[in-house]
Motif scaffolding. Structure first.
Motif, short mmCIF file in Angstrom:
data_model
loop_
_atom_site.label_atom_id
_atom_site.label_comp_id
_atom_site.label_asym_id
_atom_site.label_seq_id
_atom_site.Cartn_x
_atom_site.Cartn_y
_atom_site.Cartn_z
N GLU A 95 69.28 2.57 48.34
CA GLU A 95 68.23 2.78 47.33
C GLU A 95 67.67 1.45 46.84
O GLU A 95 66.47 1.29 46.65
N PHE A 96 68.56 0.51 46.61
CA PHE A 96 68.11 -0.80 46.12
C PHE A 96 67.24 -1.50 47.16
O PHE A 96 66.20 -2.09 46.84
N LEU A 97 67.68 -1.36 48.41
CA LEU A 97 66.91 -1.97 49.50
C LEU A 97 65.53 -1.33 49.60
O LEU A 97 64.51 -2.02 49.73
N LYS A 98 65.51 0.00 49.49
CA LYS A 98 64.23 0.72 49.57
C LYS A 98 63.28 0.23 48.46
O LYS A 98 62.11 -0.08 48.73
N HIS A 99 63.80 0.17 47.26
CA HIS A 99 62.94 -0.26 46.15
C HIS A 99 62.54 -1.74 46.29
O HIS A 99 61.44 -2.12 45.87
N THR A 100 63.42 -2.52 46.87
CA THR A 100 63.08 -3.92 47.10
C THR A 100 61.90 -4.02 48.07
O THR A 100 60.93 -4.76 47.83
N TYR A 101 61.98 -3.24 49.15
CA TYR A 101 60.87 -3.24 50.12
C TYR A 101 59.58 -2.76 49.45
O TYR A 101 58.50 -3.31 49.68
N MET A 102 59.70 -1.72 48.63
CA MET A 102 58.50 -1.17 47.98
C MET A 102 57.89 -2.19 47.01
O MET A 102 56.67 -2.37 46.96
N GLY A 103 58.75 -2.86 46.27
CA GLY A 103 58.26 -3.87 45.33
C GLY A 103 57.61 -5.03 46.05
O GLY A 103 56.55 -5.52 45.65
N TYR A 104 58.25 -5.45 47.13
CA TYR A 104 57.77 -6.63 47.86
C TYR A 104 56.43 -6.36 48.55
O TYR A 104 55.47 -7.11 48.39
N TYR A 105 56.37 -5.25 49.29
CA TYR A 105 55.17 -5.01 50.10
C TYR A 105 54.02 -4.39 49.30
O TYR A 105 52.91 -4.26 49.83
N SER A 106 54.28 -4.02 48.05
CA SER A 106 53.15 -3.56 47.23
C SER A 106 52.46 -4.73 46.53
O SER A 106 51.45 -4.55 45.87
N GLU A 107 53.03 -5.91 46.70
CA GLU A 107 52.42 -7.11 46.12
C GLU A 107 51.14 -7.47 46.89
O GLU A 107 51.20 -7.77 48.10
N PRO A 108 50.01 -7.43 46.24
CA PRO A 108 48.77 -7.78 46.97
C PRO A 108 48.83 -9.17 47.60
O PRO A 108 48.19 -9.41 48.62
N THR A 109 49.62 -10.08 47.02
CA THR A 109 49.67 -11.43 47.59
C THR A 109 50.50 -11.49 48.87
O THR A 109 50.40 -12.44 49.63
N VAL A 110 51.34 -10.49 49.08
CA VAL A 110 52.21 -10.49 50.27
C VAL A 110 51.49 -9.92 51.49
O VAL A 110 51.65 -10.41 52.61
N ARG A 111 50.68 -8.88 51.28
CA ARG A 111 50.05 -8.19 52.42
C ARG A 111 49.29 -9.13 53.37
O ARG A 111 49.38 -8.98 54.60
N PRO A 112 48.54 -10.11 52.86
CA PRO A 112 47.78 -10.96 53.80
C PRO A 112 48.66 -11.73 54.79
O PRO A 112 48.18 -12.10 55.86
N TYR A 113 49.92 -11.97 54.44
CA TYR A 113 50.80 -12.64 55.42
C TYR A 113 50.96 -11.80 56.69
O TYR A 113 51.39 -12.30 57.73
N PHE A 114 50.66 -10.51 56.56
CA PHE A 114 50.80 -9.61 57.72
C PHE A 114 49.44 -9.17 58.23
O PHE A 114 49.33 -8.19 58.96
N GLY A 115 48.42 -9.87 57.80
CA GLY A 115 47.08 -9.60 58.31
C GLY A 115 46.34 -8.53 57.54
O GLY A 115 45.20 -8.20 57.85
N VAL A 116 46.99 -7.95 56.54
CA VAL A 116 46.39 -6.83 55.80
C VAL A 116 45.75 -7.37 54.53
O VAL A 116 46.32 -8.25 53.86
N SER A 117 44.60 -6.81 54.18
CA SER A 117 43.88 -7.32 53.02
C SER A 117 44.67 -7.16 51.72
O SER A 117 45.41 -6.20 51.55
N SER A 118 44.48 -8.10 50.82
CA SER A 118 45.11 -7.97 49.51
C SER A 118 44.36 -6.94 48.66
O SER A 118 44.90 -6.41 47.70
N ASN A 119 43.14 -6.62 49.05
CA ASN A 119 42.35 -5.63 48.30
C ASN A 119 42.81 -4.23 48.65
O ASN A 119 43.36 -3.99 49.72
N PRO A 120 42.51 -3.27 47.76
CA PRO A 120 42.73 -1.88 48.17
C PRO A 120 41.84 -1.57 49.37
O PRO A 120 40.77 -2.18 49.52
N PRO A 121 42.26 -0.65 50.25
CA PRO A 121 41.46 -0.39 51.47
C PRO A 121 40.05 0.12 51.17
O PRO A 121 39.13 -0.14 51.92
N HIS A 122 39.89 0.92 50.10
CA HIS A 122 38.55 1.35 49.72
C HIS A 122 38.04 0.52 48.55
O HIS A 122 38.84 0.14 47.70
#
Lengths: 153, 542
Positions: A95-122
């Motif tokens: 559970e802790f790992l799951k929430h860690t992943y959710m917290g980390y990858y919901s960070e708009p500043t993190v997504r661009p490291y994986f090529g995904v926009s920091s903006n919402p898709p729409h």
């Protein structure tokens, strides 16, 4: 809700759960807002709070057992502890790992490291050109050549 | 404030329960009769400008208030589902538009053989109708929903799509070349996602988060396709109205329904005709809960088949890691290309019927980290985590979508120990993956690996035959169609054998499951039933 000591205890393990990239360009989970996300989840859901408290206690005991200041505990010891924790408290750990992943990858500043926009898709989305019809026709040509592939009945 | 007495409403001609894909379609068809039509929907209208895909933390909504799983979502309009005895849990959305709000818009038709599995392959049952019967209704529906695709797919009798195909993208092009290398069938996916502007709707912006609602309006959910037409034709829609049961009169005809309004008050709505459109779980749930002296096991259930023969499409996924970024998060999630090379029965294999290989674009980093590509397992932590995520941009996946065979033991029943907020028993799912399906999944994973390697994948990640937990999108078979009242619930045009003014138009009435997304066929079937009602209106209850 969590005091500085508790936050530091959790950061100790967060940075090992999602470590920084080798070149240091991508931050570890300990250096992002993950701790704030986890604290928010813990405030929102009593079951999460109870679960995380179990974890905090285990980390605290681990730190005491090292007889070191938290800032001097090395990565190797923390990873060993996490492996034990994963084995002995599997529900908490997952559970802790799951929430860690959710917290980390919901960070708009993190997504661009994986090529995904920091903006919402729409509303902007992504530019993907439509294939030219000639190109698509040439791509499906071998499929067409094989002929009908359903059963007539 | 809650009242104690039942509020009685003036009788209407047609009462439809459910404002989703099938309910909207039949309402549209029946408006030609010029009769009064009322639709009851347990959910509400959704605000497209407020979809999660417009928010910075959009991915988190996939695991909370916008989850496809009602047991996670837990919104006021949702009912819980007991899936403890199933490896697959049903997923849905409850609102005007139903599950078209969060579906992925993949739009393949059934094959002609899907209607004749008993005659052709000795399994399942034949439908009392065939592909040709539905063909004109597929076309009508395509024009209303707005279907993008490439005409001339050799896996089907010829039909013309409404719009040109959406982009298959870099990922689709690379996989297509792999399929071509192997000499296997593939084709750009038909989809209700617009490749160009259509009927006032915008074209797709390739946001890649179709399951979180399409704020562009490019994905056809029926709240923005059918319902504007229905409003103009004065179809009455009452939202936040949850039907408890269908009532019956002394003549054995449906009298109407009892439902809870948004305040929790019980209301009665009488009707000349009642139409159930609540999907393959919701419809049997209400019918089983409609007990009377005449029907102690649930209304229209003399066959004992309501809730039985539940079919899903068990899925598993295989991922390839390529040398170059595949841009998989750009473009509609489920719709790029579809291979039906292994769709039809081949006697040289150790299973009957078949499956499709769907090239889903993989979604965002969080979803990958939480379940990989459908593996339902968190990716590793520590240094292994970083390695896995380094591969994220280079992924392309294939989903094995198998045909399920009907089994009476796979069933929806009522769980009196679990209820929704109005105290109505929740559905309980008892389901096992069939041995035939397991063999298909193994075969499908091996073929998916071959295709990915042929396309240039350097590494393969596979679920190892495990089916996805949240694969219960397609709920079929729980009130099936047939000519014989002893082994079916509705006749060849959706009318219950036992109650002649009660119709069912959703996936419940499917006889077989095919191996494709069913919404396209559900809506064609619903339009066909509407047409049959119109043709038989003079002697509808004979």
């Amino acid at each position: 809700m969590w005091n500085i000591e508790e936050r530091n205890l959790l950061k100790l393990i967060l940075k090992e759960l999602i470590p920084a990239s080798e070149d240091g360009k991508i931050p570890s989970a300990g250096l992002t807002n993950v701790i704030n996300y986890l604290e928010k989840k813990s405030k929102e859901e009593l079951s999460v709070k109870k679960l995380f408290n179990v974890g905090i206690l285990r980390v605290k005991n681990f730190v005491i057992s090292t007889k070191k200041d938290i800032n001097y505990i090395n990565s190797k010891d923390t990873i060993l502890f996490l492996k034990i924790l994963e084995n002995e408290e599997p529900f908490f750990f997952k559970e802790f790992l799951k929430h860690t992943y959710m917290g980390y990858y919901s960070e708009p500043t993190v997504r661009p490291y994986f090529g995904v926009s920091s903006n919402p898709p729409h509303p902007i989305g992504y530019e993907v050109p439509l294939e030219e019809s000639n190109f698509l026709e040439s791509l499906v040509e071998p499929v067409k050549k094989r002929g009908v592939c359903y059963r007539k009945c | 404030m809650q009242k104690n007495e039942i509020t009685k409403n003036p009788k209407v001609d047609v009462l439809i329960v459910g404002a989703g894909a099938s309910g909207a379609a039949i309402a549209h068809s029946l408006t030609e009769l010029g009769v009064s039509i009322t639709c009851l929907e347990q959910g509400n209208w959704v605000d497209h400008t407020n979809f999660p895909s417009t928010k910075p933390d959009y991915e988190l909504h996939r695991y909370s208030d916008f989850s496809c799983d009602p047991n996670v979502r837990k919104q006021p309009q949702d009912y819980p589902i007991n899936s403890d005895e199933s490896p697959i849990t049903p997923v849905n959305y409850n609102a005007v538009g139903g599950s078209t709000i969060n579906y992925l818009g993949h739009w393949p038709r059934f094959h002609p053989s899907d209607f004749r599995t008993r005659s052709l392959d000795g399994v399942g049952n034949d439908w009392p109708i065939d592909y040709e019967t539905l063909e004109p209704f597929y076309d009508i529906n395509s024009n209303i929903m707005g279907v993008s695709g490439l005409s001339g797919n050799p896996a089907y009798p010829y039909y013309k799509t409404t719009l040109p195909p959406i982009t298959i993208g870099k990922l689709g092009q690379i996989l297509a070349k792999g399929f071509n290398k192997l000499g296997w069938h593939w084709w750009p996916s038909d989809t209700t996602i617009l490749s160009q502007e259509y009927e006032g709707r915008s074209k797709c912006v390739n946001a890649g988060t179709c399951d979180l609602g399409c704020a562009a309006g490019a994905k056809a959910s029926v709240d923005i396709t059918y319902w504007p037409l229905l409003k103009r034709k004065r179809v009455e829609l009452r939202t936040q109205c949850r039907v408890r049961e269908v009532t019956i009169n002394n003549d054995g005809m449906a009298k109407g329904v009892l439902y809870y309004d948004s305040e929790g008050n019980l209301q009665e709505q009488k009707a000349e005709i009642v139409v159930m459109a609540c999907n393959g779980i919701g419809t049997p749930r209400i019918l089983l809960n409609s007990k009377s002296k005449l029907f102690p096991e649930g209304i229209a259930n003399r066959s004992g088949l309501i809730g039985k023969n539940l079919m899903f499409h068990p899925l598993s996924g295989v991922v390839g890691i390529f040398d170059e970024p595949m841009d998989g998060f750009k473009g509609p999630m489920a719709c790029s290309i579809l291979s039906q090379e292994f769709y039809e029965t081949d006697k040289s294999r150790d299973f009957v019927r078949g499956y499709g290989l769907h090239s889903g674009r993989y979604t965002t980093p969080m979803t990958y980290a939480l379940g990989g590509y459908g593996t339902d397992k968190l990716i590793p932590w520590g240094n292994e985590h970083r390695k896995s995520m380094d591969e994220y941009p280079y992924l392309a996946g294939l989903t094995v979508v198998t045909e399920d065979l009907a089994r009476e033991s796979n069933a929806v029943t009522l769980d009196s120990g679990l209820t929704d907020s109005n105290g109505i028993p929740a559905p309980k799912i008892s389901y096992k993956v069939d041995e035939n399906t397991k063999k298909m999944l193994v075969h499908g994973e091996e073929r998916a690996k071959e295709a990915l390697l042929a396309a240039g994948a350097k590494k393969i990640i596979s679920a190892g035959g495990d089916v996805w937990w949240r694969a219960g999108w397609h709920q079929m078979g729980t009130a099936r169609m047939g000519n014989n009242p002893e082994n079916s619930v509705v006749n060849s045009w959706g009318r219950c054998h036992d109650v002649k003014n009660l119709f069912i138009v959703d996936g419940s009435i499917f006889v077989t499951a095919g191996a494709v997304n069913p919404t396209c066929t559900i809506q064609a079937l619903s339009l066909y039933i509407g047409d049959s009602i119109k043709k038989n209106v003079e002697n509808l209850f004979d």
